[in-house]
Scaffold this motif. Structure first.
Motif, PDB file in Angstrom:
ATOM      1  N   GLU A 122       8.549   6.029   2.796  1.00 28.16           N
ATOM      2  CA  GLU A 122       8.548   6.615   1.345  1.00 28.16           C
ATOM      3  C   GLU A 122       7.090   6.904   1.089  1.00 28.16           C
ATOM      4  O   GLU A 122       6.100   6.113   1.381  1.00 28.16           O
ATOM      5  CB  GLU A 122       9.002   5.511   0.472  1.00 28.16           C
ATOM      6  N   SER A 178      11.599  -4.310   2.919  1.00 29.51           N
ATOM      7  CA  SER A 178      10.322  -3.973   3.283  1.00 29.51           C
ATOM      8  C   SER A 178       9.757  -4.710   4.298  1.00 29.51           C
ATOM      9  O   SER A 178       9.974  -5.766   4.746  1.00 29.51           O
ATOM     10  CB  SER A 178       9.402  -4.036   1.878  1.00 29.51           C
ATOM     11  N   LEU A 216      10.928   0.954   4.877  1.00 31.33           N
ATOM     12  CA  LEU A 216      12.073   0.076   4.614  1.00 31.33           C
ATOM     13  C   LEU A 216      12.719   0.053   6.152  1.00 31.33           C
ATOM     14  O   LEU A 216      12.809   1.421   6.983  1.00 31.33           O
ATOM     15  CB  LEU A 216      12.884   0.703   3.869  1.00 31.33           C
ATOM     16  N   THR A 247       1.604   6.317   2.121  1.00 27.93           N
ATOM     17  CA  THR A 247       2.861   5.536   2.121  1.00 27.93           C
ATOM     18  C   THR A 247       2.856   4.464   1.145  1.00 27.93           C
ATOM     19  O   THR A 247       2.011   3.633   0.984  1.00 27.93           O
ATOM     20  CB  THR A 247       2.670   4.782   3.541  1.00 27.93           C
ATOM     21  N   THR A 248       4.025   4.523   0.581  1.00 21.54           N
ATOM     22  CA  THR A 248       4.097   3.410  -0.721  1.00 21.54           C
ATOM     23  C   THR A 248       5.054   2.290  -0.241  1.00 21.54           C
ATOM     24  O   THR A 248       5.050   1.093  -0.555  1.00 21.54           O
ATOM     25  CB  THR A 248       4.642   3.976  -1.877  1.00 21.54           C
ATOM     26  N   SER A 249       5.763   2.639   0.834  1.00 29.06           N
ATOM     27  CA  SER A 249       6.783   1.615   1.305  1.00 29.06           C
ATOM     28  C   SER A 249       7.268   1.945   2.871  1.00 29.06           C
ATOM     29  O   SER A 249       7.491   3.360   3.071  1.00 29.06           O
ATOM     30  CB  SER A 249       7.772   1.081   0.472  1.00 29.06           C
TER      31      SER A 249
END
Length: 312
Positions: free
Chosen positions: A292, A310, A303, A299-301
């Motif tokens: 994401e 996370s 998964l 990039t924020t996360s």
């Protein structure tokens, strides 16, 4: 940056005060020579701080700004009056003589204050050490003796030296997709778009982080020869993965999807990717992850698709 600096008119005044008066020796260096001396002093001050294995890289100097003591404000005002009356009011000969007399009187009183002038020069440079470079932008404050009195760091960050080309292209706002110094309209839009997080970054370290990310985006775009969001995002992910694993083999990619906020404005992207790799112990793994990102491709996360959690 000191706001009390010379305009182009003031710079001409400085030249008059430092080099044009009868009391100044005729063998004084001209302004260009003095400016070169200041640049050399800056370079020497950096090199004096280098340790074994480090190498200084000169990426260029910005404009020089000259700050002046308060005693020069009345003189500035007189020059401004003379300029305005000459251009718009029709300066008479008597009025010009009157202003010249006032200017000469002030000059004779404040010449000694020229030693209080300060020179501010921005310098882009790097400190190379093995494969990395500390990219730095700093503003150096010097006195009339060409001595560095203060250094203000504008931004700095450390990255691989392979980003030198992107750094110079970014600082000069050149094309990074094509063999041309002039950017395309699309590249200009890119620079304008990414100026927002840089302007909002605040500290020198945060500004450096933003520029480092921009260089990574530029490099990914250059590989793809495109600023298409999907191509750039996938290349960024690929670059991150291959930097830490060997024998990378892609399995599947999803399309890159966009996310929007409550007002239907774009606020990010996500994409699913499955790949296999071999770790340092020679063991093979297959991973599937959802990446994401925000609108600036940060990039924020990450998964894990099977566990929806996370990664640490």
């Amino acid at each position: 940056m000191n706001s009390n600096i010379f305009t182009s008119t003031g710079i001409a005044l400085l030249t008059l005060v430092l080099f044009g008066c009868a009391t100044v020796s005729s063998v004084s260096q001209n302004p260009a020579e003095r400016q070169q001396k200041r640049k050399e002093a800056i370079i020497q001050s950096i090199q004096n701080d280098l340790t074994a294995g480090q190498r200084y890289i000169n990426f260029g100097f910005g404009d020089e700004y000259i700050s002046k003591p308060p005693s020069f404000k009345p003189l500035d005002s007189l020059y401004a009056v003379k300029y305005e009356e000459s251009r718009y009011g029709g300066l008479t000969r008597n009025r010009e003589q009157e202003l010249n007399t006032q200017i000469a009187d002030l000059l004779s009183k404040i010449q000694k204050d020229t030693v209080l002038f300060k020179y501010e020069i921005n310098h882009l440079f790097g400190i190379e050490e093995q494969d990395s470079i500390l990219f730095t932008s700093a503003t150096f404050v010097l006195n009339t003796e060409h001595e560095v009195e203060k250094v203000n760091i504008d931004f700095l960050f450390k990255d691989h030296k392979k980003f030198v080309n992107q750094f110079t292209e970014y600082m000069r706002k050149e094309s990074f997709l094509y063999a041309s110094s002039s950017p395309t309209d699309e590249e200009r839009q890119f620079y304008n778009f990414f100026s927002v997080p840089f302007d909002n970054a605040g500290s020198a370290e945060r500004k450096g982080d933003v520029i480092a990310h921009i260089l990574h985006v530029m490099r990914a775009a250059a590989v793809q020869k495109s600023l298409n969001s999907e191509l750039v995002i996938k290349q960024l992910i690929l670059n991150d993965i291959t930097a830490s694993v060997k024998d990378y083999k892609p399995v599947t990619w999803s399309s890159v999807y966009t996310t929007v906020d409550e007002d239907n404005n774009l606020n990010g992207y996500f994409v699913d990717h499955e790949w296999s790799y071999v770790n340092l112990d020679g063991e093979s793994y297959t991973l599937k992850r959802r990446f994401e990102m925000d609108v600036y491709f940060r990039t924020t996360s990450v998964l894990a698709i099977d566990k929806i959690e996370s990664e640490e």
